[in-house]
Design an enzyme around this catalytic site. Structure first.
Site: not given
Lengths: 301, 301, 301, 301
Positions: A65-66, A99, A174, A249
């Site tokens: 998902l975003p 993420t 990450k 982002k």
């Protein structure tokens, strides 16, 4: 064979789910976009009208998902809808591949733990090409048991699978990596341009630094200077690859984490500022190696 | 066998000259420090009272000096003394291994060219350990002919020999590399500390990033976080290795070059500021990976 | 009345010399450009064929030249020409108003002192408008006696005259000031844009910060956000004012000084990088407040 | 006379409430710390057992709390307690003077608006000295009506009152100002040290820059170099004033806002990194002008 619910069928989620189908798993998909769903049912997926419907009897739930707010509402529900945590059983393993900020992953993970459900964050790298080829890298945060159990599905979609620590650790690892990557990219770009400005051939300089103490992933795999390497975005007009907007982002997430932990990241913070300026100048959809152009010889006096 | 004049017998020059002697070459040394000279004559070197005396009939002149002003005055002379360019013949190859500004290398090189003498800049990396072991890296700037001829002596002292371009290019390539190295070191340090501050094990995080897109020389060979790797300065109290003061010097040379070429190096300039602050706080003689301590958890709230 | 030799009749030097003429002084001018000379002789200046010819019998020599190399060769001569120091008498006061590196000013000053001649560096600020109006600021480096004597000519051309210290101190003070100015400009620009991005009116925010602890010269006199103030470059398409290219030059001099003194200037170094990038993108001839555009809303997502 | 509920009686809130009492207002206070409450009741305040109890019939509610989460729970309640918005009437004006993130201020403001209650954020500057003397600066976000009505109480506690915009605008304007202040402080510090390193007297340099284009609040009121000004923290061992830890907090809020609005603030982000490093080295309780020591001559080579 495992039964899998896959929530979120975007540029990454779609091909990831397809690889699970190809491996013979029973995959039930959900997405708000009916065309994305149709593309998967054409390949053999089942579909459900809600995320909860897809997940109800699955061995694995995988979400892609975003942003954190979507993850939180899908898993924990909201004023109008139940969340996945309200419907899945204790034998279901929840794997969020989005993420997002680590704090949200930890909130969802804590709620899952209250209910005796295993939740793991497993953000990916490798881009849409890696998603299609099944060669993604997964960086996982969760218990040893969850990590072991997840291999069944992750090895179908990825080539490198890391266990960074408990829930949330996948996200942290990450964004640490991607923050460092942005620093490598900017530092390599300005070093190459300094050499060019002083008469060096960027190919020769790259070859020297690559095997010296300046060696890093960007020199090895992803040289930002046009025409030094073939088949990288810098040699194709900075098309393809990993978009500036996505790096912005991820750098935002890294700074979010740094604010929360009172950490100092001068290079990462500077890289974020340079990438935001670059995006604001209209380059957000170019590959992130295009930051090289901020230093290059465009209008040198 | 080749006859070599070696000018400058410091921590680097001394062991470099010793390796030439061991290889059977006739080496005539010069240094202002009589003890440094004695250490080499004990090993079989001849000595001369002046640099020009040492160089007069040599096939190769190799110099290893602290800064550009010393190089310029040794090669070009000054109000009181002749320079090497006034006494050597056209068959002598001049190789300056000092790390200095490229502009001075080019001035000396141009003067040599006027007289028909080949001059090459060949700054080294690898430290005193590499000098002793004969495993230095040389980054050369000079003609193809000079580069070919230099192999005879450079291969005795080094393991990696690069040809960066014309005279001065060796200096430029070295400072581009070392500027990038400083960026890798700072970026890796802050990324590791961000992970630590958010609960990650730096060893696990290092293992992940090393094989991901954050991979770079410092993670591979020289982790700045104590006790992640064995036998690196960070695990030995930041003793040994490459001193902060030397990194400050090289970053100064990189900024000197950037000013001359109107180049923008935001990461390199920031790294220099952080290293200067670190040196001013009294850490100039620690290994350069000690910059990690600027970010670490010393007095975290 | 004083007799003055004026060397260098560019955009600044021309109107400065004109003000001396208007004040009734006997001014002999020299410039390589005959049109620049003619413009002054039309206003009553005498002219000379060489700088030395202009200076020979002057009470004051004033020079206004582009860079340190020009200053050094005019004052100290070169292979082909005598320098001013070879021809002027001990009663002549030498005043160099160029903005150059302090090291060159000190070299010229030391040579002058050897000959018993007073030399002062006196870089200016205030731009071409200030030069025409006689309202320049002079920041002087030289002896107390030289500083006192210089008032006769400086008060004709300027409104604010400071004594920063011995020879070279004028240059250092000027570049410290201009480095700080660049930091004020960038910091104010990003602060205003942060406010705008969060819904604030830049005029209201400027009014608040101007009288608060964020108050600084750029908010008071030179707001970089278009249409907050009238009659400043930001409200006129960033035309006029102090060019980006000149700020890049001064920031280069500040970094030159910082390298020489082993100083850390993280903000100044970052400002230089941002201004160089801005210039390389083709904005070198805009006013330096145009750095605001690097942050503004051009292509905000 | 107005009746006021005052919630939060820390170092700032205590003396602010005391000034309202001195002005003859009826003040009912609440704080979790009984000693803080006693200090105010000794001066004539009434006390209440809960925030809601204090607020029930007040004309004004003023809160002064450490962070956004406290503000949100006091105003909006939580699982166990009602919030102020549940108990006050539509004639009560709510004024939150805490320095918090704008997003929380906007959430509380929106909830208040739903209920027809006026809410205003009004963060302050001026420190504990200003709180005691009634000379604080208030930067307000709210409707014109709320701003007008608030004068009754704000003018008793402060000397400068600004209206930045709608709810949340006070917080944004304050952190824009304080981010810029940090940039002024770092930039001034490094500029002064660059001058010192090159032989200038910091007092002379400060006098010159103060009236030139480098002029800013820190040079005018708060010189960071010891012994340039009297009665400022830098001349008193960096004691008193505005603590590094508080500047770190405000810079964190500014970066939080920048992440939310996709803004680039390279100088502010760098200042934050430098201040966090400074705090982590154990200087968090010194005045924020102590950042000067990061640049000063402690161990200059």
């Amino acid at each position: 064979m495992a039964t899998v619910a896959f929530i979120g069928l975007g540029n990454m989620g779609g091909p990831m789910a397809a690889n699970l189908i190809k491996a013979g798993m029973t995959v039930t998909v959900f997405d708000l976009n009916p065309q994305a769903v149709a593309a998967l049912t054409d390949q053999g997926a089942l579909s459900a009208k809600t995320a909860c419907g897809a997940a109800a009897s699955a061995d694995y739930v995988i979400s892609m998902l975003p942003a954190g707010k979507h993850v939180q509402s899908i898993y924990m529900g909201d004023d109008h809808n139940k969340g996945l945590l309200d419907v899945v059983g204790k034998n279901t393993l929840l794997i969020d591949c989005s993420t997002i900020d680590a704090a949200t992953a930890q909130i969802v993970g804590a709620k899952a733990a209250e209910k005796g459900i295993e939740f793991m964050d497993a953000p990916v790298s490798g881009g849409t090409a890696g998603a299609a080829a099944g060669t993604l890298t997964f960086i996982c945060g969760g218990s040893d048991a969850a990590y072991a159990q997840a291999q069944t599905v992750l090895t179908v979609m990825g080539a490198n699978i890391f266990h960074a620590g408990q829930v949330g650790a996948g996200q942290i690892a990450k964004i640490c990596n991607n923050m460092l990557l942005s620093v490598l990219m900017v530092g390599t770009s300005e070093s190459l341009q300094l050499g060019i400005d002083n008469g060096l051939d960027p190919k020769v300089l790259s070859d020297i630094m690559k095997v010296s103490s300046g060696g890093n992933w960007t020199l090895e795999k992803y040289n930002p200077c046009p025409n030094v390497m073939e088949n990288v975005p810098s040699s194709k007009g900075y098309q393809g690859g990993f978009m500036v907007d996505l790096m912005v982002k991820d750098l935002g997430l890294s700074q979010q984490a740094a604010l929360g932990s009172n950490s100092s990241t001068p290079m990462g913070a500077l890289a974020r500022s340079l990438y935001v300026n670059h995006a604001r100048q209209g380059h957000g959809r170019l590959d992130f190696s295009s930051i090289f152009e901020q230093f290059a010889n465009q209008n040198k006096k």
